[in-house]
Design a protein around this motif. Structure first.
Motif, mmCIF file in Angstrom:
data_model
loop_
_atom_site.group_PDB
_atom_site.id
_atom_site.type_symbol
_atom_site.label_atom_id
_atom_site.label_comp_id
_atom_site.label_asym_id
_atom_site.label_seq_id
_atom_site.Cartn_x
_atom_site.Cartn_y
_atom_site.Cartn_z
ATOM 1 N N THR A 11 53.167 37.026 25.948
ATOM 2 C CA THR A 11 53.759 37.051 27.290
ATOM 3 C C THR A 11 53.239 35.952 28.223
ATOM 4 O O THR A 11 53.667 35.885 29.373
ATOM 5 N N LEU A 12 52.292 35.136 27.770
ATOM 6 C CA LEU A 12 51.608 34.132 28.586
ATOM 7 C C LEU A 12 50.801 34.776 29.720
ATOM 8 O O LEU A 12 50.485 34.134 30.711
ATOM 9 N N ASP A 13 50.468 36.054 29.561
ATOM 10 C CA ASP A 13 49.647 36.790 30.525
ATOM 11 C C ASP A 13 48.721 37.701 29.728
ATOM 12 O O ASP A 13 49.189 38.607 29.032
ATOM 13 N N PRO A 14 47.402 37.495 29.799
ATOM 14 C CA PRO A 14 46.484 38.303 29.009
ATOM 15 C C PRO A 14 46.285 39.719 29.550
ATOM 16 O O PRO A 14 45.677 40.555 28.888
ATOM 17 N N ASN A 15 46.791 40.015 30.740
ATOM 18 C CA ASN A 15 46.542 41.304 31.384
ATOM 19 C C ASN A 15 47.533 42.369 30.935
ATOM 20 O O ASN A 15 48.655 42.080 30.561
ATOM 21 N N GLY A 16 47.080 43.625 31.018
ATOM 22 C CA GLY A 16 47.950 44.750 30.698
ATOM 23 C C GLY A 16 47.207 45.829 29.951
ATOM 24 O O GLY A 16 46.023 45.706 29.625
ATOM 25 N N ASP A 17 47.892 46.913 29.692
ATOM 26 C CA ASP A 17 47.364 48.043 28.922
ATOM 27 C C ASP A 17 46.059 48.601 29.487
ATOM 28 O O ASP A 17 45.209 49.073 28.731
ATOM 29 N N GLY A 18 45.861 48.528 30.799
ATOM 30 C CA GLY A 18 44.670 49.101 31.420
ATOM 31 C C GLY A 18 43.389 48.313 31.199
ATOM 32 O O GLY A 18 42.304 48.793 31.510
ATOM 33 N N ALA A 19 43.484 47.117 30.662
ATOM 34 C CA ALA A 19 42.300 46.292 30.417
ATOM 35 C C ALA A 19 41.787 45.710 31.731
ATOM 36 O O ALA A 19 42.509 45.640 32.718
ATOM 37 N N THR A 20 40.534 45.265 31.733
ATOM 38 C CA THR A 20 39.971 44.579 32.894
ATOM 39 C C THR A 20 40.843 43.383 33.222
ATOM 40 O O THR A 20 41.199 42.607 32.343
ATOM 41 N N HIS A 21 41.192 43.242 34.505
ATOM 42 C CA HIS A 21 42.090 42.161 34.923
ATOM 43 C C HIS A 21 41.422 40.804 34.737
ATOM 44 O O HIS A 21 40.314 40.574 35.217
ATOM 45 N N TRP A 22 42.086 39.927 34.024
ATOM 46 C CA TRP A 22 41.626 38.558 33.820
ATOM 47 C C TRP A 22 42.307 37.700 34.868
ATOM 48 O O TRP A 22 43.495 37.399 34.774
ATOM 49 N N GLU A 28 40.890 26.642 43.852
ATOM 50 C CA GLU A 28 40.506 27.353 45.055
ATOM 51 C C GLU A 28 39.728 28.624 44.741
ATOM 52 O O GLU A 28 38.917 29.077 45.539
ATOM 53 N N SER A 29 40.001 29.221 43.603
ATOM 54 C CA SER A 29 39.339 30.467 43.199
ATOM 55 C C SER A 29 38.964 30.387 41.722
ATOM 56 O O SER A 29 39.645 30.942 40.867
ATOM 57 N N PRO A 30 37.869 29.674 41.413
ATOM 58 C CA PRO A 30 37.492 29.489 40.005
ATOM 59 C C PRO A 30 36.804 30.729 39.427
ATOM 60 O O PRO A 30 35.599 30.770 39.243
ATOM 61 N N LYS A 31 37.608 31.746 39.143
ATOM 62 C CA LYS A 31 37.075 32.986 38.583
ATOM 63 C C LYS A 31 37.351 33.028 37.089
ATOM 64 O O LYS A 31 38.391 32.595 36.621
ATOM 65 N N LEU A 32 36.396 33.583 36.357
ATOM 66 C CA LEU A 32 36.597 33.734 34.925
ATOM 67 C C LEU A 32 36.150 35.109 34.481
ATOM 68 O O LEU A 32 35.405 35.792 35.170
ATOM 69 N N LEU A 33 36.640 35.516 33.345
ATOM 70 C CA LEU A 33 36.274 36.803 32.760
ATOM 71 C C LEU A 33 35.112 36.546 31.825
ATOM 72 O O LEU A 33 35.216 35.761 30.882
ATOM 73 N N ALA A 34 33.977 37.187 32.108
ATOM 74 C CA ALA A 34 32.765 36.979 31.317
ATOM 75 C C ALA A 34 32.603 38.119 30.311
ATOM 76 O O ALA A 34 32.675 39.288 30.667
#
Length: 66
Positions: A11-22, A28-34
């Motif tokens: 889907t070009l989106d790693p988010n979904g199924d209740g997982a931690t939001h990536w 402007e907002s350099p956030k990453l999933l560690a």
């Protein structure tokens, strides 16, 4: 990690199924999933811990481009 990769490939989106939001990584907002072996296993953090080194490499690349 595998679920994130499969969702992104489909889907070009790693988010979904209740997982931690990536979060979306932006300048402007350099956030990453560690990913960690400690609890909690996943956390969102700012990608600023190497800011000085990245600025040096950018400066070096602009001064002497390949």
């Amino acid at each position: 990690m595998g679920d994130y990769l499969i969702r992104f490939a489909a889907t070009l989106d790693p988010n979904g199924d209740g997982a931690t939001h990536w979060p979306l990584y932006t300048k402007e907002s350099p956030k990453l999933l560690a990913f960690s072996d400690d609890e909690p296993n996943l956390s969102v953090m700012l990608d600023t811990y190497r800011e000085e080194q990245m600025a040096y490499l950018t400066k070096l690349g602009l001064a002497d481009p390949i």
